[in-house]
Design a protein around this motif. Structure first.
Motif, PDB file in Angstrom:
ATOM      1  N   LEU A 286       0.837  -1.202   0.000  1.00  0.00           N
ATOM      2  CA  LEU A 286       0.000   0.000   0.000  1.00  0.00           C
ATOM      3  C   LEU A 286       0.871   1.250   0.000  1.00  0.00           C
ATOM      4  O   LEU A 286       1.873   1.332   0.724  1.00  0.00           O
ATOM      5  N   LEU A 287       0.494   2.214  -0.846  1.00  0.00           N
ATOM      6  CA  LEU A 287       1.219   3.468  -0.921  1.00  0.00           C
ATOM      7  C   LEU A 287       0.495   4.505  -0.061  1.00  0.00           C
ATOM      8  O   LEU A 287      -0.622   4.919  -0.360  1.00  0.00           O
ATOM      9  N   ASN A 288       1.125   4.908   1.017  1.00  0.00           N
ATOM     10  CA  ASN A 288       0.543   5.884   1.942  1.00  0.00           C
ATOM     11  C   ASN A 288       1.136   7.252   1.631  1.00  0.00           C
ATOM     12  O   ASN A 288       2.287   7.540   1.948  1.00  0.00           O
ATOM     13  N   THR A 289       0.350   8.121   0.995  1.00  0.00           N
ATOM     14  CA  THR A 289       0.857   9.447   0.612  1.00  0.00           C
ATOM     15  C   THR A 289       0.732  10.394   1.796  1.00  0.00           C
ATOM     16  O   THR A 289      -0.338  10.576   2.371  1.00  0.00           O
ATOM     17  N   VAL A 290       1.837  10.993   2.164  1.00  0.00           N
ATOM     18  CA  VAL A 290       1.869  11.900   3.321  1.00  0.00           C
ATOM     19  C   VAL A 290       1.019  13.143   3.072  1.00  0.00           C
ATOM     20  O   VAL A 290       0.355  13.665   3.961  1.00  0.00           O
ATOM     21  N   LEU A 291       1.039  13.629   1.830  1.00  0.00           N
ATOM     22  CA  LEU A 291       0.357  14.886   1.504  1.00  0.00           C
ATOM     23  C   LEU A 291      -1.153  14.791   1.708  1.00  0.00           C
ATOM     24  O   LEU A 291      -1.774  15.650   2.306  1.00  0.00           O
ATOM     25  N   TRP A 292      -1.729  13.702   1.241  1.00  0.00           N
ATOM     26  CA  TRP A 292      -3.199  13.595   1.270  1.00  0.00           C
ATOM     27  C   TRP A 292      -3.711  12.696   2.390  1.00  0.00           C
ATOM     28  O   TRP A 292      -4.925  12.625   2.608  1.00  0.00           O
ATOM     29  N   PHE A 293      -2.801  12.061   3.082  1.00  0.00           N
ATOM     30  CA  PHE A 293      -3.195  11.179   4.180  1.00  0.00           C
ATOM     31  C   PHE A 293      -4.259  10.175   3.748  1.00  0.00           C
ATOM     32  O   PHE A 293      -5.261   9.988   4.401  1.00  0.00           O
ATOM     33  N   GLN A 294      -3.995   9.544   2.622  1.00  0.00           N
ATOM     34  CA  GLN A 294      -4.936   8.517   2.172  1.00  0.00           C
ATOM     35  C   GLN A 294      -4.173   7.385   1.515  1.00  0.00           C
ATOM     36  O   GLN A 294      -3.028   7.550   1.108  1.00  0.00           O
ATOM     37  N   LEU A 295      -4.790   6.230   1.443  1.00  0.00           N
ATOM     38  CA  LEU A 295      -4.188   5.056   0.836  1.00  0.00           C
ATOM     39  C   LEU A 295      -4.487   5.024  -0.648  1.00  0.00           C
ATOM     40  O   LEU A 295      -5.648   5.118  -1.047  1.00  0.00           O
ATOM     41  N   ALA A 296      -3.417   4.886  -1.459  1.00  0.00           N
ATOM     42  CA  ALA A 296      -3.596   4.756  -2.905  1.00  0.00           C
ATOM     43  C   ALA A 296      -3.809   3.286  -3.246  1.00  0.00           C
ATOM     44  O   ALA A 296      -3.672   2.401  -2.395  1.00  0.00           O
ATOM     45  N   ASP A 297      -4.154   3.023  -4.526  1.00  0.00           N
ATOM     46  CA  ASP A 297      -4.331   1.638  -4.972  1.00  0.00           C
ATOM     47  C   ASP A 297      -3.031   0.867  -4.749  1.00  0.00           C
ATOM     48  O   ASP A 297      -1.934   1.374  -5.015  1.00  0.00           O
ATOM     49  N   GLY A 298      -3.163  -0.356  -4.281  1.00  0.00           N
ATOM     50  CA  GLY A 298      -1.973  -1.123  -3.916  1.00  0.00           C
ATOM     51  C   GLY A 298      -1.433  -2.001  -5.034  1.00  0.00           C
ATOM     52  O   GLY A 298      -2.081  -2.230  -6.042  1.00  0.00           O
ATOM     53  N   LEU A 299      -0.212  -2.464  -4.812  1.00  0.00           N
ATOM     54  CA  LEU A 299       0.429  -3.483  -5.655  1.00  0.00           C
ATOM     55  C   LEU A 299       0.281  -4.823  -4.947  1.00  0.00           C
ATOM     56  O   LEU A 299       0.461  -4.901  -3.733  1.00  0.00           O
ATOM     57  N   VAL A 300      -0.015  -5.869  -5.717  1.00  0.00           N
ATOM     58  CA  VAL A 300      -0.162  -7.196  -5.120  1.00  0.00           C
ATOM     59  C   VAL A 300       1.032  -8.048  -5.544  1.00  0.00           C
ATOM     60  O   VAL A 300       1.286  -8.241  -6.738  1.00  0.00           O
ATOM     61  N   LEU A 301       1.758  -8.530  -4.554  1.00  0.00           N
ATOM     62  CA  LEU A 301       2.951  -9.337  -4.792  1.00  0.00           C
ATOM     63  C   LEU A 301       2.659 -10.774  -4.369  1.00  0.00           C
ATOM     64  O   LEU A 301       2.309 -11.024  -3.214  1.00  0.00           O
ATOM     65  N   GLU A 302       2.781 -11.705  -5.336  1.00  0.00           N
ATOM     66  CA  GLU A 302       2.476 -13.112  -5.053  1.00  0.00           C
ATOM     67  C   GLU A 302       3.729 -13.969  -5.145  1.00  0.00           C
ATOM     68  O   GLU A 302       4.510 -13.851  -6.085  1.00  0.00           O
ATOM     69  N   LYS A 303       3.903 -14.820  -4.166  1.00  0.00           N
ATOM     70  CA  LYS A 303       4.960 -15.827  -4.186  1.00  0.00           C
ATOM     71  C   LYS A 303       4.316 -17.150  -4.607  1.00  0.00           C
ATOM     72  O   LYS A 303       3.419 -17.644  -3.932  1.00  0.00           O
ATOM     73  N   THR A 304       4.757 -17.678  -5.758  1.00  0.00           N
ATOM     74  CA  THR A 304       4.113 -18.880  -6.300  1.00  0.00           C
ATOM     75  C   THR A 304       5.126 -20.000  -6.488  1.00  0.00           C
ATOM     76  O   THR A 304       6.329 -19.772  -6.637  1.00  0.00           O
ATOM     77  N   SER A 305       4.637 -21.239  -6.481  1.00  0.00           N
ATOM     78  CA  SER A 305       5.491 -22.398  -6.748  1.00  0.00           C
ATOM     79  C   SER A 305       5.783 -22.479  -8.237  1.00  0.00           C
ATOM     80  O   SER A 305       4.925 -22.197  -9.068  1.00  0.00           O
ATOM     81  N   SER A 306       7.008 -22.881  -8.569  1.00  0.00           N
ATOM     82  CA  SER A 306       7.445 -22.877  -9.961  1.00  0.00           C
ATOM     83  C   SER A 306       8.396 -24.037 -10.215  1.00  0.00           C
ATOM     84  O   SER A 306       9.172 -24.418  -9.327  1.00  0.00           O
ATOM     85  N   PRO A 307       8.383 -24.628 -11.415  1.00  0.00           N
ATOM     86  CA  PRO A 307       9.328 -25.702 -11.741  1.00  0.00           C
ATOM     87  C   PRO A 307      10.769 -25.222 -11.672  1.00  0.00           C
ATOM     88  O   PRO A 307      11.065 -24.047 -11.903  1.00  0.00           O
ATOM     89  N   LEU A 308      11.676 -26.140 -11.375  1.00  0.00           N
ATOM     90  CA  LEU A 308      13.095 -25.803 -11.344  1.00  0.00           C
ATOM     91  C   LEU A 308      13.643 -25.598 -12.750  1.00  0.00           C
ATOM     92  O   LEU A 308      14.460 -24.722 -12.979  1.00  0.00           O
TER      93      LEU A 308
END
Length: 579
Positions: A286-308
Motif C-alpha cells: 500500500l502506498l501511503n501518501t503523506v500529503l493527502w493522508f490517504q491510501l492509494a491503490d496497492g500493488l499485489v505481490l504473489e509468491k508462487t510455486s514454480s518448476p526448477l
C-alpha cells in the motif's frame, strides 16, 4: 568341413563349401556366377561356407576378413558381422585396463588414434585386418559390426539391435555427434519441452500422466519381456541377489503386477492438487501518501510455486525408479535427463519409449531424455547454464564424485543403514511384529531394516532373545555388534555401516534411547520411494517428492504505479495469504 557338416546336421541344416582363389575375384564373370551359386544354395536352405583356396598378401584379399568384406559387397549384403576373440574394437590393447570399447568407428576420430595389440590367437590377421576390411566394406555401403565370437548369442544380439561390438557405417560421421554436443542438445531439448509443458493447463498435465499409466498397462507384456532379459543377464553374470531383486519388475506385496502398481501410483499423482503455480504468499503493498493522508491503490505481490527447469537424475538399477521420477518431473513441470544402471538397460529403454510415446507432440518427446552411456555424464555435468539440478541416487562415492565434478547444484543423498530401536518399555508383541515386518516384507528395498538396536534391559528380561528368535524363524541371518555378538554368539559383521538388502541384519545392544540416537546418527539413514532423500541443508531436505522439485517465483500485479523517487510516499505491507 567335416566338423561343419557334423555340427549343422545336428540342427537338421545342410552346409556346402565353396572354394575361391585370389585370381577368381579378378574375373567379373566368376564373381557373377559365385553370387548366383550362393543365392541358389540359400534358397534351398543350404548354408554356404566360403573358404580361401590360397591367399596372397599382395592380392585382392589377404585373409578371411577381407574375403568376407569382398563377398558382402558382391552379394549386396544388408550387414556383415566379423567375429573376434574380443568384444569389439578398443582404443588400445584389450588387456590394457585403460582401453575403452569403441561403439561406433568414425575414421576422422579414430584413425591413427588406436593402438593395436597382438594378432588374434585364433587367426592370421588380428584386429588390424578386421578394421581394414570393415572400413573397406562400410565405405562401399555395407554396414559392419565387429563383435565377440565367444558369445554363442552374439549374432542374434546383433540382429536384435542390441548395443554390442563396434559398428562401422559410411554415414557414421554424419549422425554420431561428439559427446558434448550430444549432451547439450539433449539438455536444451528437455528445457524447451519443459517450457511447453509448463504452459499447459493443470488438466492437460494431468491427462499426460493418465495417458502414461494407460500406456504402461497396454505395454505390460513387452515391458516384462525386456525386464526378464535384464534379470536373466544379471543372474548369468552372477550379480548379487539384492540387486536382482531391485531389478525385477515382479509382482508386489499383494501379488499385484508391478506395472499395475506403478500405473495406479501415476493415477494417484495425477489426482493430487496441481503443485505448479500454487500461491504460497500474497502481500499487498500500500502506498501511503503523506500529503493527502490517504491510501492509494496497492500493488499485489504473489509468491508462487514454480518448476526448477531441467533435472539430471543418476539412479541405480531400479527400472521402477525411472517411472516414478519421470512422473514426478511431469507433474512438477520439469524437463528430465535420466541415467540408470547398465544392468537395467533394456528395461529402462522400453519404459522410456512407452512413457515418451505418450507425451503429446505439442510438448515433445524429448522432454525426458535417456542417457545410455556413463561417458556422457561428465559432459552433462558441465552444462550449468542448461541443467538446474542434479540428483544422484546411489552410493556416497557417486554423490561425492558428482559434487566434485560440477557447478550445478546437487541434491545430495548420504548412504547409510536403516535402524529400528526397541526400548525397554516397548510392548514385545507389537515390537516383534514391527521388527519382522521391517526386515522381511521387502529385504531388497532401501528402507528395509538393516540394524536392530535393543535396550540393554531386554537382555535380562529375555526380550532380545525373543526378537532374535522371531527373525531367525523368518530365515534372517543375524550378525552382531560388539555387545550383541557376545551375548547371542553370532558373528560380527565386516562393518556396522552395512546395507544387506537381503534376509540378514545386524543386532546391537545400547544403553538407552539417547545411545540409540547417537548410534543412528553415526551409521543410519531413512530412505523411501521418492525421488530420493536429500541430506542437503539448502533447498529440499528429507524425502523429496513433487514439492522438492519446485522453486518459487514472485509475480507483481499493479495498475501502472511508478516509483518516481518515492517522493512523499511510504510503503506498508498487508499479508493477504490468510485473508
Amino acid at each position: 568341413m567335416a566338423l561343419y557338416d557334423t555340427l549343422f546336421s545336428q540342427l537338421d541344416v545342410t552346409s556346402a563349401q565353396l572354394l575361391v582363389t585370389d585370381s577368381d575375384f579378378r574375373d567379373k564373370e566368376f564373381r557373377k556366377q559365385l553370387k548366383h551359386t550362393i543365392e541358389s544354395l540359400m534358397s534351398l536352405r543350404v548354408v554356404p561356407i566360403i573358404n580361401e583356396n590360397d591367399a596372397d598378401s599382395s592380392g585382392i584379399f589377404w585373409d578371411n576378413d577381407s574375403l568376407a568384406a569382398l563377398l558382402a559387397l558382391e552379394l549386396n549384403a544388408d550387414l556383415l558381422v566379423l567375429l573376434s576373440d574380443v568384444e569389439g574394437l578398443y582404443s588400445g590393447p584389450p588387456s590394457d585396463p585403460e582401453s575403452k570399447l569403441i561403439r561406433t568407428y568414425i575414421e576422422r576420430v579414430h584413425l591413427g588414434g588406436i593402438t593395436f595389440g597382438d594378432k588374434s590367437r585364433l587367426g592370421r590377421g588380428g584386429m588390424t585386418a578386421k578394421v581394414k576390411a570393415a572400413v573397406m566394406a562400410a565405405k562401399a555401403g555395407v554396414p559392419v559390426i565387429i563383435t565377440s565370437g565367444f558369445d554363442p548369442e552374439s549374432i542374434l544380439k546383433v540382429l536384435q539391435g542390441d548395443d554390442v561390438g563396434t559398428l562401422f557405417h559410411r554415414d557414421a560421421h554424419l549422425w554420431v555427434k561428439t559427446k558434448e554436443t550430444g549432451a547439450r542438445d539433449m539438455a536444451v531439448a528437455a528445457r524447451e519441452c519443459s517450457r511447453r509443458l509448463q504452459a499447459l493447463s493443470s488438466e492437460d498435465r494431468k491427462k499426460i500422466l493418465l495417458d502414461i499409466a494407460n500406456a504402461l498397462e497396454a505395454n505390460e507384456k513387452v515391458i516384462k519381456v525386456e525386464n526378464e532379459a535384464d534379470v536373466a543377464a544379471a543372474e548369468q553374470a552372477g550379480m548379487e541377489k539384492s540387486l536382482i531383486a531391485r531389478l525385477a519388475l515382479k509382482p508386489g506385496k499383494a501379488r499385484q503386477c508391478r506395472i499395475t502398481s506403478l500405473s495406479k501410483s501415476l493415477r494417484v499423482l495425477a489426482s493430487m492438487e496441481d503443485p505448479v503455480g500454487h500461491v504460497l504468499k500474497t502481500t499487498e503493498v500500500l502506498l501511503n501518501t503523506v500529503l493527502w493522508f490517504q491510501l492509494a491503490d496497492g500493488l499485489v505481490l504473489e509468491k508462487t510455486s514454480s518448476p526448477l527447469g531441467v533435472l539430471l537424475i543418476v539412479f541405480e538399477a531400479r527400472p521402477d525408479a525411472l517411472v516414478q521420477i519421470a512422473s514426478l518431473a511431469i507433474r512438477s513441470g520439469n524437463g528430465l535427463l535420466l541415467k540408470g544402471g547398465k544392468e537395467a538397460r533394456r528395461s529402462n529403454a522400453i519404459l522410456h519409449k512407452v512413457i515418451t510415446d505418450a507425451i503429446p507432440d505439442h510438448v515433445g518427446r524429448r522432454l525426458i531424455g535417456l542417457v545410455t552411456s556413463r561417458d556422457e555424464i561428465p559432459d552433462l555435468l558441465k552444462l550449468d547454464d542448461v541443467i538446474d539440478l542434479v540428483i544422484p541416487r546411489g552410493s556416497n562415492k557417486l554423490v561425492s564424485t558428482i559434487k566434485a565434478s560440477t557447478k550445478i547444484p546437487v541434491l545430495g543423498h548420504a548412504d547409510g543403514v536403516c535402524h529400528v530401536y526397541v526400548d525397554k518399555s516397548a510392548n514385545m508383541q507389537t515390537a516383534k511384529r514391527i521388527v519382522v515386518d521391517a526386515k522381511v516384507d521387502y529385504p531388497a528395498a532401501c528402507n528395509a531394516m538393516e540394524t536392530l538396536l535393543v535396550h540393554k534391559d531386554l537382555v535380562s528380561s529375555g526380550g532380545l532373545n525373543e526378537l532374535a528368535l522371531e527373525l531367525r524363524n523368518e530365515g534372517v541371518v543375524l550378525h552382531g555388534g560388539p555387545r550383541a555378538s557376545e551375548e547371542l554368539s553370532i558373528p560380527e559383521p565386516a562393518s556396522l555401516h552395512h546395507e544387506y538388502s537381503s534376509l540378514a541384519c545386524t543386532v546391537e545392544i545400547v544403553d538407552d534411547v539417547h545411545a540409540a540416537i547417537d548410534y543412528m546418527d553415526t551409521e543410519g539413514k531413512i530412505l523411501i520411494d521418492f525421488v530420493g532423500i536429500s541430506t542437503s541443508r539448502i533447498h529440499a531436505r528429507g524425502p523429496v517428492g513433487v514439492e522438492g522439485l519446485l522453486t518459487t517465483r514472485w509475480l507483481l500485479r499493479g495498475s501502472g504505479q511508478i516509483v518516481d523517487g518515492d517522493k512523499g510516499v511510504t510503503y506498508t505491507h498487508k499479508d493477504l495469504t490468510t485473508v
